[in-house]
Design an enzyme around this catalytic site. Structure first.
Site, PDB file in Angstrom:
ATOM      1  N   GLY A  14       0.857  -1.185   0.000  1.00  0.00           N
ATOM      2  CA  GLY A  14       0.000   0.000   0.000  1.00  0.00           C
ATOM      3  C   GLY A  14       0.893   1.233   0.000  1.00  0.00           C
ATOM      4  N   SER A  16      -0.017   4.381  -1.258  1.00  0.00           N
ATOM      5  CA  SER A  16      -0.279   5.375  -2.290  1.00  0.00           C
ATOM      6  C   SER A  16      -1.053   6.575  -1.764  1.00  0.00           C
ATOM      7  CB  SER A  16      -1.035   4.740  -3.465  1.00  0.00           C
ATOM      8  OG  SER A  16      -2.238   4.141  -3.031  1.00  0.00           O
ATOM      9  N   ARG A  17      -1.538   6.464  -0.530  1.00  0.00           N
ATOM     10  CA  ARG A  17      -2.291   7.563   0.079  1.00  0.00           C
ATOM     11  C   ARG A  17      -2.350   7.335   1.583  1.00  0.00           C
ATOM     12  NH1 ARG A  17      -6.444   4.193  -2.329  1.00  0.00           N
ATOM     13  NH2 ARG A  17      -6.417   5.450  -4.220  1.00  0.00           N
ATOM     14  N   GLY A  18      -2.957   8.275   2.293  1.00  0.00           N
ATOM     15  CA  GLY A  18      -3.267   8.087   3.705  1.00  0.00           C
ATOM     16  C   GLY A  18      -2.064   7.915   4.608  1.00  0.00           C
ATOM     17  N   ILE A  19      -2.206   7.046   5.593  1.00  0.00           N
ATOM     18  CA  ILE A  19      -1.176   6.847   6.607  1.00  0.00           C
ATOM     19  C   ILE A  19       0.112   6.330   5.977  1.00  0.00           C
ATOM     20  CG2 ILE A  19      -0.519   5.479   8.621  1.00  0.00           C
ATOM     21  CD1 ILE A  19      -3.489   5.597   9.477  1.00  0.00           C
ATOM     22  N   GLY A  20       0.007   5.381   5.063  1.00  0.00           N
ATOM     23  CA  GLY A  20       1.212   4.825   4.447  1.00  0.00           C
ATOM     24  C   GLY A  20       2.030   5.885   3.749  1.00  0.00           C
ATOM     25  N   ASP A  71      -0.158  -6.578  -6.388  1.00  0.00           N
ATOM     26  CA  ASP A  71      -1.074  -7.008  -5.337  1.00  0.00           C
ATOM     27  C   ASP A  71      -0.285  -7.742  -4.262  1.00  0.00           C
ATOM     28  OD1 ASP A  71      -3.070  -8.265  -3.783  1.00  0.00           O
ATOM     29  OD2 ASP A  71      -4.397  -8.477  -5.505  1.00  0.00           O
ATOM     30  N   TYR A 165     -13.475  -8.198  10.825  1.00  0.00           N
ATOM     31  CA  TYR A 165     -12.352  -7.269  10.664  1.00  0.00           C
ATOM     32  C   TYR A 165     -11.328  -7.456  11.779  1.00  0.00           C
ATOM     33  CZ  TYR A 165      -9.815  -2.804  10.636  1.00  0.00           C
ATOM     34  OH  TYR A 165      -8.846  -1.832  10.627  1.00  0.00           O
ATOM     35  N   LYS A 169      -7.197  -8.153  11.509  1.00  0.00           N
ATOM     36  CA  LYS A 169      -6.168  -7.249  12.029  1.00  0.00           C
ATOM     37  C   LYS A 169      -5.349  -7.923  13.125  1.00  0.00           C
ATOM     38  CE  LYS A 169      -5.426  -3.703  10.883  1.00  0.00           C
ATOM     39  NZ  LYS A 169      -4.626  -3.162   9.752  1.00  0.00           N
TER      40      LYS A 169
END
Length: 276
Positions: A14, A16-20, A71, A165, A169
Site C-alpha cells: 500500500g 499510495s495515500r493516507g497513513i502509508g 497485489d 475485521y 487485524k
C-alpha cells in the site's frame, strides 16, 4: 530522531495515500528510500492518489522512491517489489506492512467474499511481504518490521464490534509478535503501530464516517511521526511491542497533540481502552 534512516530502504505494501504515504514522506525527509507495492495504478474517484503520485510526493520531500504496481496477495508481485528494492537501492532495511482491507459490518452482514478479502490482504499479505523481505533484512544492520495493526485487546467491546475485521487485524499483530521472537537472534525488530484514534484519511472520510468524522480525527502525520521515531531506533532496543502513536510520541517528549488536529473524542479510540 537523528539520521539513522538516511540511505535506508523501506518496502511498503500500500502507501499510495493516507497513513502509508504520510509515513514514507516523513521517512523521506530523514533520507530514506522507498519501494511502494500498491494496486492503485489509476485514481479512484472516492480515494484520490495513485502509486505514481505517491512517488512524486516522496521525491518532493527529498527521498528516492519506486512504484511497483501489484497485489500484496500475489507472490510474484511481492517478489518483484523486493527485487526492485535490491536492484535499485542495494537491499531492504525496513518492511512496513501497511496494506489492509476493512469491513466493519456485523457477522451476518459480511459476505464470505469480503471476509476472505480481509484475511488475504491483511494476514496473508502481511505474511507474504515479510517472508520475502526476511532474507534481506537478515543482512541489514538496521532491520525493522513494522506492521500497522492494533494491540490484542480481548475486551468484549472490541471482539463484539466487528469480529470479521478484528480477527484479520489481530492476525497481522500475532504474526508480527511471532517474528519478534523468530528473528531476535538476527537483531531484526518487529513491532506493531496503531493510532489511538481514527485518522483523517480519505478512506475514513469517504467510506466510514463522512466529513464530520474526518474533522474530529487526527491527521495522518501523527502516525508518520510515530513511525519514524520507531524506525529510527536501533533495532535491538525495542522489539515485540504493540505501540500506540500517542505513547510513542510521548516517549520522545511530544505530549501536546494539538498539532495533529482532531480533539479529545474517546469514542473515536481504536482498540485502545487506556484513559487519556
Amino acid at each position: 530522531m537523528g539520521t539513522s534512516l538516511k540511505g535506508r530502504t523501506i518496502v511498503m505494501s500500500g502507501g499510495s495515500r493516507g497513513i502509508g504515504l504520510a509515513i514514507l514522506t516523513a521517512a523521506a525527509r530523514e533520507g530514506a528510500n522507498a519501494v511502494i507495492l500498491a494496486k492503485t495504478d489509476a485514481p479512484d474517484p472516492r480515494l484520490p492518489g495513485t502509486v505514481h503520485t505517491a512517488v512524486a510526493t516522496i521525491e518532493a520531500a527529498g527521498g528516492a522512491a519506486v512504484a511497483v504496481v501489484g497485489d500484496v496477495r500475489r507472490e510474484a508481485d511481492v517478489e518483484r517489489a523486493v527485487a526492485t528494492a535490491v536492484e535499485r537501492f542495494g537491499g531492504v532495511d525496513i518492511c512496513v506492512n501497511n496494506a489492509s482491507a476493512i469491513d466493519l459490518r456485523s457477522t451476518e452482514e459480511v459476505p464470505l467474499k469480503r471476509f476472505d478479502l480481509m484475511q488475504s490482504v491483511n494476514t496473508t499479505g502481511t505474511f507474504l511481504l515479510t517472508r520475502v523481505c526476511a532474507p534481506h533484512l537478515k543482512r541489514s544492520d538496521h532491520a525493522h518490521i513494522l506492521t500497522l495493526s492494533p494491540p490484542l485487546n480481548l475486551a468484549p467491546r472490541w471482539l463484539g464490534a466487528h469480529p470479521a475485521y478484528t480477527v484479520a487485524k489481530y492476525g497481522m499483530t500475532l504474526l508480527t509478535l511471532g517474528w519478534a521472537a523468530e528473528y531476535a537472534e538476527y537483531g531484526i525488530a518487529a513491532n506493531c503501530l496503531w493510532p489511538q484514534t481514527t485518522i483523517a484519511t480519505a478512506a475514513v472520510t469517504n467510506l466510514l464516517g463522512g466529513e464530520s468524522l474526518g474533522r474530529r480525527s487526527r491527521a495522518p502525520e501523527i502516525m508518520a511521526d510515530a513511525a519514524v521515531a520507531v524506525l529510527s531506533r536501533p533495532p535491538r532496543e525495542r522489539t515485540g511491542h504493540t505501540l500506540i502513536d500517542a505513547d510513542v510520541l510521548a516517549d520522545t517528549g511530544v505530549t501536546d497533540l494539538a498539532r495533529y488536529g482532531g480533539g479529545d473524542h474517546p469514542e473515536l479510540d481504536l482498540f485502545v481502552d487506556h484513559p487519556r
